[in-house]
Structures are given as structure tokens and as C-alpha cells.
Design a protein around this motif. Structure first.
Motif, mmCIF file in Angstrom:
data_model
loop_
_atom_site.group_PDB
_atom_site.id
_atom_site.type_symbol
_atom_site.label_atom_id
_atom_site.label_comp_id
_atom_site.label_asym_id
_atom_site.label_seq_id
_atom_site.Cartn_x
_atom_site.Cartn_y
_atom_site.Cartn_z
ATOM 1 N N ARG A 18 -3.120 -10.943 -9.160
ATOM 2 C CA ARG A 18 -4.263 -11.659 -9.742
ATOM 3 C C ARG A 18 -5.610 -11.342 -9.109
ATOM 4 N NH1 ARG A 18 -0.197 -15.651 -9.418
ATOM 5 N NH2 ARG A 18 0.593 -16.189 -11.472
ATOM 6 N N GLN A 19 -5.613 -10.944 -7.828
ATOM 7 C CA GLN A 19 -6.878 -10.820 -7.113
ATOM 8 C C GLN A 19 -6.887 -9.631 -6.174
ATOM 9 O OE1 GLN A 19 -6.447 -14.624 -5.119
ATOM 10 N NE2 GLN A 19 -8.080 -15.498 -6.376
ATOM 11 N N THR A 20 -8.092 -9.309 -5.695
ATOM 12 C CA THR A 20 -8.250 -8.359 -4.604
ATOM 13 C C THR A 20 -9.081 -9.038 -3.525
ATOM 14 O OG1 THR A 20 -10.250 -7.384 -5.536
ATOM 15 C CG2 THR A 20 -8.156 -6.334 -6.102
ATOM 16 N N HIS A 21 -8.826 -8.676 -2.287
ATOM 17 C CA HIS A 21 -9.556 -9.217 -1.148
ATOM 18 C C HIS A 21 -9.793 -8.089 -0.169
ATOM 19 C CE1 HIS A 21 -8.726 -13.310 -2.484
ATOM 20 N NE2 HIS A 21 -7.478 -12.917 -2.675
ATOM 21 N N THR A 22 -10.871 -8.183 0.597
ATOM 22 C CA THR A 22 -11.187 -7.162 1.582
ATOM 23 C C THR A 22 -11.045 -7.738 2.983
ATOM 24 O OG1 THR A 22 -12.727 -6.129 0.048
ATOM 25 C CG2 THR A 22 -12.956 -5.532 2.353
ATOM 26 N N ILE A 23 -10.416 -6.956 3.855
ATOM 27 C CA ILE A 23 -10.290 -7.334 5.257
ATOM 28 C C ILE A 23 -10.819 -6.184 6.105
ATOM 29 C CG2 ILE A 23 -8.358 -8.927 4.930
ATOM 30 C CD1 ILE A 23 -6.446 -6.731 5.821
ATOM 31 N N TYR A 24 -11.151 -6.484 7.336
ATOM 32 C CA TYR A 24 -11.661 -5.457 8.247
ATOM 33 C C TYR A 24 -10.576 -5.111 9.253
ATOM 34 C CZ TYR A 24 -14.650 -2.991 11.514
ATOM 35 O OH TYR A 24 -15.195 -2.028 12.311
ATOM 36 N N GLU A 25 -9.981 -3.943 9.075
ATOM 37 C CA GLU A 25 -8.929 -3.462 9.962
ATOM 38 C C GLU A 25 -8.634 -2.017 9.550
ATOM 39 O OE1 GLU A 25 -4.489 -4.825 11.501
ATOM 40 O OE2 GLU A 25 -5.495 -5.979 9.963
ATOM 41 N N SER A 26 -8.125 -1.225 10.472
ATOM 42 C CA SER A 26 -7.762 0.135 10.079
ATOM 43 C C SER A 26 -6.376 0.111 9.426
ATOM 44 C CB SER A 26 -7.772 1.080 11.277
ATOM 45 O OG SER A 26 -6.600 0.950 12.038
ATOM 46 N N LEU A 27 -6.138 1.038 8.530
ATOM 47 C CA LEU A 27 -4.857 1.113 7.831
ATOM 48 C C LEU A 27 -3.726 1.436 8.815
ATOM 49 C CD1 LEU A 27 -4.145 0.673 4.864
ATOM 50 C CD2 LEU A 27 -4.091 3.133 4.587
ATOM 51 N N THR A 28 -4.018 2.229 9.817
ATOM 52 C CA THR A 28 -3.014 2.586 10.816
ATOM 53 C C THR A 28 -2.578 1.355 11.603
ATOM 54 O OG1 THR A 28 -3.913 4.808 10.994
ATOM 55 C CG2 THR A 28 -2.526 4.058 12.807
ATOM 56 N N GLN A 29 -3.527 0.527 12.002
ATOM 57 C CA GLN A 29 -3.190 -0.708 12.726
ATOM 58 C C GLN A 29 -2.372 -1.643 11.848
ATOM 59 O OE1 GLN A 29 -7.133 -2.022 13.669
ATOM 60 N NE2 GLN A 29 -7.062 -1.182 15.737
ATOM 61 N N LEU A 30 -2.798 -1.797 10.618
ATOM 62 C CA LEU A 30 -2.098 -2.686 9.700
ATOM 63 C C LEU A 30 -0.678 -2.189 9.443
ATOM 64 C CD1 LEU A 30 -2.119 -5.114 7.756
ATOM 65 C CD2 LEU A 30 -2.986 -3.545 6.005
ATOM 66 N N GLU A 31 -0.515 -0.894 9.236
ATOM 67 C CA GLU A 31 0.792 -0.317 8.949
ATOM 68 C C GLU A 31 1.812 -0.649 10.039
ATOM 69 O OE1 GLU A 31 2.624 4.093 7.879
ATOM 70 O OE2 GLU A 31 0.760 3.965 9.004
ATOM 71 N N GLN A 32 1.376 -0.653 11.279
ATOM 72 C CA GLN A 32 2.273 -0.949 12.396
ATOM 73 C C GLN A 32 2.747 -2.391 12.410
ATOM 74 O OE1 GLN A 32 0.004 0.278 15.787
ATOM 75 N NE2 GLN A 32 0.195 2.441 15.303
ATOM 76 N N ARG A 33 2.008 -3.275 11.742
ATOM 77 C CA ARG A 33 2.363 -4.693 11.753
ATOM 78 C C ARG A 33 3.005 -5.180 10.457
ATOM 79 N NH1 ARG A 33 -2.709 -5.704 15.237
ATOM 80 N NH2 ARG A 33 -3.765 -5.234 13.324
ATOM 81 N N LEU A 34 3.273 -4.245 9.540
ATOM 82 C CA LEU A 34 3.958 -4.594 8.297
ATOM 83 C C LEU A 34 5.418 -4.160 8.389
ATOM 84 C CD1 LEU A 34 1.255 -3.438 5.737
ATOM 85 C CD2 LEU A 34 1.858 -5.798 6.302
ATOM 86 N N ASP A 35 6.291 -4.921 7.780
ATOM 87 C CA ASP A 35 7.725 -4.631 7.823
ATOM 88 C C ASP A 35 8.009 -3.339 7.051
ATOM 89 O OD1 ASP A 35 10.481 -4.585 7.730
ATOM 90 O OD2 ASP A 35 10.683 -6.691 7.164
ATOM 91 N N PRO A 36 8.530 -2.299 7.713
ATOM 92 C CA PRO A 36 8.793 -1.035 7.022
ATOM 93 C C PRO A 36 9.905 -1.134 5.981
ATOM 94 C CG PRO A 36 9.578 -0.948 9.287
ATOM 95 C CD PRO A 36 8.840 -2.236 9.137
#
Length: 131
Positions: free
Chosen positions: A57-75
Motif C-alpha cells: 500500500r505504501q512506500t517509506h524512506t529510511i536512512y541506512e545503507s543497503l549493506t547494513q540493512l541486508e546484514q540485519r534481515l533474515d536471509p
């Protein structure tokens, strides 16, 4: 970079314990802060250190690098498909072969992204898990 004697991944590259992965992300919209469940996110789209997260339904913007975020998401649920995108594997409807070993990824809601050949090993892991 220092590795253990067993030759395992360096500490910053080692997978997090399952309960350490982000279950929700904090988003700011004007003067409000609220949470978006990771399970509701279709994909992440990076532009520098800004990431747009897309839900149905929506889009939101956050401030973080994709590499940092990738490490904290469940693979088990999320994988990087190219330099600028991380997708929620649970929302992939189909993969279509494209040129030079690339794929077009069609997500629920009609979104279409490109899975580039630099991330081809992740395609094989995804197919092996789901076939």
C-alpha cells in the motif's frame, strides 16, 4: 580481518542468530514515528544511503545503507538481487529468464525488478529451496 582458527566467517560477516534479525523497522513520516513489519515489506530500493521500503500500500524512506540493512534481515526471507534491491522472497510470483544469466523478478502487486548475474548464486539458492 581476523577469522577464527576454524576458518569461519569474520565476526562482522557471520550470520546473526535467528532471533537477532529485524522483525520490524522504524519509519518516520512527517512528525510521527511508527513501525513497519518486515514481513509486510515487498522489497527495498536503495539510492545512496537512503532506502525506500515498499509495501503493498505504501512506500517509506529510511536512512541506512543497503549493506547494513541486508546484514540485519533474515536471509530465509530476504535476499539481495542486485546492487540496489533487496527482495522479500515470500512475495516473488515468478522469475523470467532475461539476457546474460539475469532474471526479471515479478512480485505480488505487479512490481518487476531485475536479478543481475552478479547475484546469480542467490538465484540458485532460492530455486533449490523452493523446488
Amino acid at each position: 580481518m581476523e577469522t577464527s582458527r576454524l576458518g569461519s566467517l569474520p565476526p562482522e560477516k557471520a550470520p546473526l542468530p535467528a532471533d537477532s534479525y529485524r522483525k520490524r523497522l522504524l519509519v518516520k513520516d512527517r512528525h510521527k514515528l511508527f513501525f513497519i513489519k518486515a514481513a509486510d515489506i515487498l522489497y527495498f530500493d536503495a539510492d545512496g544511503n537512503y532506502i525506500t521500503l515498499h509495501t503493498l500500500r505504501q512506500t517509506h524512506t529510511i536512512y541506512e545503507s543497503l549493506t547494513q540493512l541486508e546484514q540485519r534481515l533474515d536471509p530465509a526471507d530476504f535476499t539481495r538481487i542486485n546492487r540496489s534491491y533487496i527482495v522479500n522472497l515470500n512475495y516473488i510470483e515468478e522469475l523470467e529468464s532475461y539476457f546474460n544469466g539475469e532474471y526479471l523478478v515479478r512480485l505480488v502487486g505487479g512490481h518487476c525488478l531485475k536479478w543481475t548475474r552478479g547475484y546469480r548464486d542467490r538465484v540458485k539458492a532460492f530455486l533449490g529451496k523452493n523446488c
